[in-house]
Design a protein around this motif. Structure first.
Motif: not given
Length: 289
Positions: A156-167, A268-271, A137-141
């Motif tokens: 940046t890359k995970l955000s482009y994939l639509g994943l919830p990410c924070r830095l 692959y379809g989702r991302f 549900s959340l990726i913290d870096v």
């Protein structure tokens, strides 16, 4: 030929880049060469108050294959026993070097780092990391200093994939965010040495909160690796000039690209759809030619 002066010169050359325990071994050998020549690896470790693996790492950083070769050189200083001294795979900065030599020497060092990454990376750990990033549900870096470069690239890359990410680039905010993570979150910490105090503390806070923890490091025995549920090793050797791990970001960024592709292929379809949507969101930001 090795001479006792040559051994001391080698020690002086690598000393600034040694870890504290390795420096203890180096100081003992440099100041007690005659005595050290008669000691086994265990006896030298005891004399220098360090571990046997530390003595072996020190010998290798001098350019020897191991402690046996170092001891032979100490006992036979005039013997023909040549060992190639190449602490950074052909790349080192000397006052007499020409700037024209730097690109070729740097490429040799970079190639060595990438080859180490290929050998060190655990595919099972890589697969687990891709799965964890895909389902959380959340990726913290977390990262500081030089490691912020690959950390920002991962965000940046995970955000482009639509994943919830924070830095957060502020270490204090990294700690606060880590302490408030939900239990289904994933925390990714990047540190070449695995000993960056702020990064280790952030990952420990994330683990205490119940998050899955992932370490990206060059040092399997480091505090960061000990904290992580999953460890992604980027190499096996130190690559520093005057204490600065100048090539560490190369392996880290390459690993980020691997994670990006691994997550993309996991669904692959989702991302691929998410990438198309991200592209549309910023399409008007390009300058018209």
């Amino acid at each position: 030929m090795h001479t006792l002066t040559g051994i001391r010169e080698r020690i002086d050359h690598v000393y600034p880049n040694l870890r504290p325990a390795e420096r203890a071994a180096a100081s003992y050998v440099r100041n007690h060469i005659a005595q050290a020549a008669e000691l086994t690896v265990g006896q030298l470790a005891d004399a220098a108050h360090v571990s046997q693996p530390t003595v072996i790492r020190f010998a290798r950083k001098l350019g020897f294959g191991g402690y046996r070769e170092l001891r032979y050189a100490l006992r036979h200083p005039e013997a023909e026993h040549r060992v190639t001294f190449d602490p950074l795979s052909g790349f080192d900065i000397n006052p007499w070097d020409s700037p024209d030599e730097v690109p070729a020497k740097a490429m040799v060092g970079i190639s060595a780092v990438i080859d180490e990454l290929r050998r060190a990376l655990d595919i099972t750990a890589f697969r687990k990391t891709c799965a964890a990033l895909r389902t959380t549900s959340l990726i913290d870096v977390y990262a500081v200093e030089n490691s912020l470069v690959p950390a920002t690239d991962l965000f940046t890359k995970l955000s482009y994939l639509g994943l919830p990410c924070r830095l957060n680039t502020d270490a204090y905010l990294q700690h606060i965010g880590a302490g408030h993570l939900p239990q289904d979150a994933v925390a990714v910490a990047i540190s070449h040495s695995g000993t960056s105090a702020d990064t280790v503390a952030a990952l420990r806070l994330a683990k205490s909160a119940g998050a899955k923890t992932i370490a990206v490091t060059n040092t399997p025995s480091s505090p960061l690796a000990a904290t992580a549920d999953i460890t992604l090793l980027t190499g096996t050797n130190e690559h520093t000039i005057h204490g600065n791990a100048i090539f560490s970001r190369v392996a880290d960024v390459a690993l980020v690209d691997m994670l990006y592709m691994g997550v993309l292929l996991s669904d692959y379809g989702r991302f691929s759809t998410a990438l198309d949507e991200s592209g549309r969101m910023i399409r008007d930001r390009a300058v018209s030619l």
